[in-house]
Design an enzyme around this catalytic site. Structure first.
Site, PDB file in Angstrom:
ATOM      1  N   GLY A 269       0.827  -1.198   0.000  1.00  0.00           N
ATOM      2  CA  GLY A 269       0.000   0.000   0.000  1.00  0.00           C
ATOM      3  C   GLY A 269       0.862   1.249   0.000  1.00  0.00           C
TER       4      GLY A 269
ATOM      5  N   ILE B 179      -0.733  -5.525   5.142  1.00  0.00           N
ATOM      6  CA  ILE B 179      -0.410  -5.156   3.755  1.00  0.00           C
ATOM      7  C   ILE B 179       1.013  -5.567   3.398  1.00  0.00           C
ATOM      8  CG2 ILE B 179      -2.049  -3.251   3.764  1.00  0.00           C
ATOM      9  CD1 ILE B 179       0.361  -1.343   4.149  1.00  0.00           C
TER      10      ILE B 179
ATOM     11  N   THR C  34       3.241  -5.811   6.140  1.00  0.00           N
ATOM     12  CA  THR C  34       4.011  -5.346   7.293  1.00  0.00           C
ATOM     13  C   THR C  34       4.376  -6.481   8.240  1.00  0.00           C
ATOM     14  OG1 THR C  34       1.958  -4.988   8.516  1.00  0.00           O
ATOM     15  CG2 THR C  34       2.815  -3.130   7.244  1.00  0.00           C
TER      16      THR C  34
ATOM     17  N   GLY D  38      -0.378   0.961  12.651  1.00  0.00           N
ATOM     18  CA  GLY D  38      -1.371  -0.095  12.579  1.00  0.00           C
ATOM     19  C   GLY D  38      -1.200  -1.076  13.721  1.00  0.00           C
TER      20      GLY D  38
ATOM     21  N   ARG E  91       9.530  -1.037  21.297  1.00  0.00           N
ATOM     22  CA  ARG E  91       9.703  -2.481  21.465  1.00  0.00           C
ATOM     23  C   ARG E  91       9.417  -3.179  20.139  1.00  0.00           C
ATOM     24  NH1 ARG E  91       6.081  -5.808  25.539  1.00  0.00           N
ATOM     25  NH2 ARG E  91       7.207  -7.791  25.680  1.00  0.00           N
TER      26      ARG E  91
ATOM     27  N   ASN F  41       8.483  -8.543  16.394  1.00  0.00           N
ATOM     28  CA  ASN F  41       9.069  -9.641  15.624  1.00  0.00           C
ATOM     29  C   ASN F  41      10.314  -9.142  14.891  1.00  0.00           C
ATOM     30  OD1 ASN F  41       9.718 -11.603  13.666  1.00  0.00           O
ATOM     31  ND2 ASN F  41       7.603 -12.343  13.627  1.00  0.00           N
TER      32      ASN F  41
ATOM     33  N   LYS G 124       6.388   1.619  19.279  1.00  0.00           N
ATOM     34  CA  LYS G 124       6.264   2.840  18.495  1.00  0.00           C
ATOM     35  C   LYS G 124       5.762   2.448  17.111  1.00  0.00           C
ATOM     36  CE  LYS G 124       9.597   5.593  21.099  1.00  0.00           C
ATOM     37  NZ  LYS G 124      10.930   6.227  21.094  1.00  0.00           N
ATOM     38  N   GLY G 125       6.655   2.179  16.181  1.00  0.00           N
ATOM     39  CA  GLY G 125       6.199   1.753  14.857  1.00  0.00           C
ATOM     40  C   GLY G 125       7.309   1.887  13.842  1.00  0.00           C
TER      41      GLY G 125
ATOM     42  N   GLU H 296       7.516   3.342   8.541  1.00  0.00           N
ATOM     43  CA  GLU H 296       7.907   4.371   7.582  1.00  0.00           C
ATOM     44  C   GLU H 296       9.285   4.956   7.815  1.00  0.00           C
ATOM     45  OE1 GLU H 296       4.006   6.791   6.578  1.00  0.00           O
ATOM     46  OE2 GLU H 296       3.941   6.027   8.604  1.00  0.00           O
TER      47      GLU H 296
END
Lengths: 710, 180
Positions: free
Chosen positions: A252, A479, A481, A522, A599, A602, A671-672, A675
């Protein structure tokens, strides 16, 4: 689906018989076996009885109106069921849009005769097979009255105006002019970046049909719930009568976060022709009719004392938008938070043009914004005769430089030091054009970034089944991730059971409100909802109720009650390039990235995501560029032969890894990583090209013709 | 010429013969996906530019979006669904999963068919653009990362799984060397 992924050790070898905790353990993808054996089903792969196919006709002019559409040849074409254009299309709600940007004109397909950009869909031809639909579309005669179009972007354009402020106000800290005047060294440069496309490998595709009053959709998207909600508003239906599902999504990168033309047109077609209809955009239509990242023009002013302490950061950015849709390409985000300075001023303007709507492409705002700011930082280091790494070490803020709020966890310096150590930065000769290998010029460069993080409200439902398993349902979507695998791990740990006792259900708007696969948030947002539902369910199970027992939990209140603080991920990226001055070719030899992304659920998949993000950054640095024809106003490179991004041979050795990091205000410490990998890479490569050649590249991409020497 | 001419053809896909009546404009890709339900082959561009539709036709890699179904009559077509033997993944498939040589997975079928083609082409001694010495009496050199990058560059991956793909193909090559 095989839900028994392999558990791996640090070397990638399989470990068997490992039990919880699942979080932090490298695991292969839950759907990995299906994806390598052709069994994974994407939106265009699901068989539907009585399926008809829609082919889109797009505007050949960039501004004007339709004067006539003659469908006679199309309707006489074999297999054609009908044609939809602005004269017979179902009317839709003009207020439909997004919560961030308001009513969205790009959803108003086939509502009037007006054309505001080249590639705007003007008709849909529906036929029994897609070849027949395409042949019918080629025979549709559309006449236009053309008006002059304006695609000439410049920050001084007369129509320029401030962008929406939904992502925060302009920064106005201190007196920028006074601090610049008092600075020993000043950088005042402008940087430009071109429009870019997400280019997910799966083109946008949707199938829609009516089941009684219920509008059903299978759609390639990043937000099943959000898109069902948009679709319901657009067509004036209660949300309970709209259901959007998808199993696998072929990428995406932002381009599938909003309701796309494929699903709107398929819905119109099924309403008119009472058949399930699939609309699969061609690759050209994905370029012409789905959103892009806007062009930007950014002036950066930096002022510093002789020792490298920043006095002033000014970042004034302009970006293009269409007249149809608002958007915020927040190029100035990093300038407000990455470095301490006495004065910080940011401005963000938009320039409306006859272009297709712009929207999120991986790391919106920060990808072009970091190119400008971190190139300027390198220029400042050059003028100070200083190690650019040291410059970044000297300007670490104690609190948010503009907000004054505390940071929750800030590991930028750790990224810088770990990255530098791994790359072998120490001992670098900072003067340009000093290293040669034969005819090649060799250089190294670095850059860093922050990336805003939070969590968005979501709901999850968990059922304790009679057989001892738990069904975990959330309207999440994977998607690519790794969200499916990560959520499985989060659920296992939150319920304190082994992997095998979790049944995960995602990809269905009917499950309930949930955030999108977007904003790098997400899995973070969905994970929180699963943790909340697991907590509430375990509490209920203490009294030993009869099974099955279901609990639905929503995180809105918990998230909204968090204190205001500066929450960011961080990265440092180091690049080595070899430049051939005779051909202008830049080859990236090495990329090293260190990331503080909270954290890591995976490690296998987060490394993949960061590596892939860096590869997109490499493409942005050297290859990606929408080229529009000034005469027709249309994009001329609307295919993969004209719009380049990295192929396998363009990609060098990449070392992407994370440093220890933890977000204290998130129940999982997340967090993430989605991007941030894409950010900072273009600046690191541009800075390395300067180091190799002595020439600054303030315009992306760093094309051969911009590098070649006489 | 009518736009709707059809032909009766036989396609041999993964060892099974399918008798079909197809629109003459039908590509092999659409015949695989729509007529015979081999959904593993993907349409990423329909233009021969992305490689997501790569299949093996008589052992050679082809982009099935640029191959007409009628032109594949009589040929042996292998798709991603035909790579596993008795439901057991090939080494290259297993390596893709274990090394995470995929993210969204949309290009993966093409990558895998291409990888199987690369291994066969290399084993047969075919050079690539980065093969240093093209003289015919050169001893067989094992695949290296540069060779794999070059030979796999017809298959785009926007997720950026390339480094893991290269590792997976090299592992599979080693595995095949051992088996030979």
């Amino acid at each position: 689906m095989n839900t028994h992924p392999q558990v791996l050790d640090g070397t990638g070898a399989e470990i068997s018989g490992l039990s919880a905790p699942a979080i932090g353990t490298p695991r292969t993808r839950v759907e990995g076996r299906d994806k390598v054996s052709g069994k994974a089903r994407y939106a265009g792969d699901i068989p539907i009885e009585r399926l008809a196919h829609g082919a889109v006709v797009t505007a050949t002019i960039a501004s004007g109106r339709i004067t006539a559409i003659d469908p006679s040849a199309t309707l006489a074409s074999p297999g054609v069921i009908g044609v939809i254009d602005h004269r017979n299309a179902p009317r839709v709600d003009p207020e439909a849009g997004s919560p961030f940007f308001g009513p969205d004109g790009q959803l108003q397909l086939l509502q009037d005769d007006q054309i505001a950009h080249g590639g705007w869909p003007v008709a849909l031809v529906v036929a029994e097979t897609h070849e027949q639909a395409r042949a019918g579309a080629e025979r549709l005669r559309v006449s236009y009255v053309e008006q002059p179009h304006d695609i000439a972007f410049s920050p001084g354009h007369p129509a320029a105006r401030p962008a929406l402020s939904a992502f925060g106000p302009d920064a106005n800290k201190g007196d920028l002019d006074a601090e610049l005047a008092a600075s020993a060294v000043v950088v005042d440069e402008s940087y430009t970046t071109p429009a870019q496309h997400a280019c997910a490998m799966e083109p946008h595709v949707a199938t829609a049909w009516l089941e009684g009053a219920v509008l059903r959709g299978i759609d390639s998207n990043q937000a099943p719930y959000g898109i069902a909600a948009q679709l319901a508003t657009l067509f004036g239906k209660p949300l309970s009568d709209v259901r959007v599902q998808v199993e696998q999504v072929g990428g995406g990168f932002g381009s599938k976060t909003g309701l796309g033309p494929q699903l709107i047109l398929a819905t119109m077609a099924t309403m008119l022709f009472h058949r399930p209809v699939r609309v699969a955009l061609t690759r050209e239509e994905v370029f012409l009719a789905t959103s892009a990242r806007p062009r930007t023009d950014q002036r950066v002013r930096l002022g510093a004392d002789r020792d490298g302490r920043l006095r002033a950061i000014g970042h004034e950015a302009a970006f293009e938008i269409s007249g149809k849709s608002e958007f915020i390409e927040n190029c100035v985000e990093i300038a407000k938070t990455l470095y301490a300075a006495d004065a910080i001023r940011t401005r963000l303007n938009v320039v409306p043009l006859n272009i297709l709507p712009v929207a999120s492409v991986r790391a919106p705002g920060t990808a072009p914004g970091s190119f400008a700011l971190e190139s300027a930082m390198d220029e400042l280091a050059e003028r100070l005769d200083m190690d650019p790494l040291d410059l970044r070490r000297r300007n670490e803020p104690e609190v948010g430089p503009v907000s004054g709020l505390p940071f929750t966890s800030r590991n930028f310096q750790l990224c810088l030091s770990e990255g530098a150590r791994q790359f072998g930065w120490a001992g670098r000769d900072h003067r340009p054009r000093r290293r040669r290998e034969g005819h090649l010029l060799i250089g190294t460069g670095m850059a860093g970034t922050s990336f805003f993080t939070t969590a968005f409200p979501s709901s999850a439902t968990i059922t304790a089944e009679q057989d001892g398993t738990f069904t975990v349902a959330i309207a999440a979507i994977d998607i690519g991730t790794g969200a499916r695998t990560a959520l499985h791990a989060i659920a296992a740990d939150a319920l304190r059971v082994g992997w095998d006792r979790i049944r995960l259900r995602i990809g269905d708007s009917a499950i309930g409100p949930a955030w999108q696969a977007g904003g790098s948030l997400g899995t973070t947002s969905w994970g929180w909802a699963i943790v909340a539902a697991a907590r509430d369910l375990l509490e209920q199970l203490e009294s030993g109720p009869a099974l099955p027992v279901s609990v639905t939990s929503d995180t809105t209140e918990e998230i909204m009650s968090r204190p205001h603080r500066e929450r960011h991920s961080y990265s440092a990226v180091f690049a080595e390039v070899a430049v051939d001055p005779a051909t202008g070719e830049v080859r990236v030899r090495r990329l090293v990235g260190r990331f503080a992304v909270g954290r890591v659920v995976n490690p296998l998949m987060v490394r993949s995501q960061l590596t892939g993000g860096m590869i997109m950054g490499l493409s942005i640095a050297l290859q990606e560029e929408v080229v529009r024809d000034e005469v027709s106003g249309r994009q001329v490179n609307a295919d993969f032969a004209g719009y380049h991004f990295a192929a396998n041979a363009d990609v060098p050795f990449i070392d992407a890894d994370f440093v220890e990091d933890h977000e204290p205000d998130d129940p999982l410490g997340m967090k993430g990583p989605g991007e941030i990998g894409t950010v900072a890479v273009a600046a690191a490569i541009a800075n390395a090209v300067w180091h190799a050649t002595g020439k600054r590249h303030r315009e992306l991409p760093i094309r051969l013709d911009r590098v070649i020497e006489d | 010429m009518t736009n709707d001419a059809r032909s009766e053809i036989s396609l041999h896909i993964n060892g099974t013969t399918h008798r079909l009546t197809v629109d003459n404009r039908r590509t092999l890709l659409d015949a695989l996906r729509e007529d015979t339900r081999h959904i593993g082959s993907k349409k990423g561009c329909d233009f021969g530019q992305c490689g997501a539709c790569t299949v093996l036709v008589n052992g050679r890699r082809v982009v099935s979006c640029l191959t007409l179904a009628v032109a594949a009559e009589g040929a042996e077509v292998i798709t991603v669904e035909g790579l596993a033997v008795n439901d057991e993944l090939r080494p290259v498939q297993e390596a893709f999963v274990r090394l995470d040589g995929l993210q969204c997975g949309f290009c993966t079928s093409g990558q895998l068919c291409s990888a199987v083609g690369v291994l066969a082409e290399h084993a047969a001694g075919w050079p690539s653009a980065v093969t240093p010495d093209l003289s015919p009496d050169q001893p067989h050199r094992p695949l290296d990362a540069d060779e794999v990058r070059e030979r796999m560059s017809g298959n785009l991956c926007r997720c950026g799984a390339y480094p893991s793909i290269v590792r997976a193909v090299l592992e599979a090559a080693e595995c095949e060397e051992v088996n030979r």
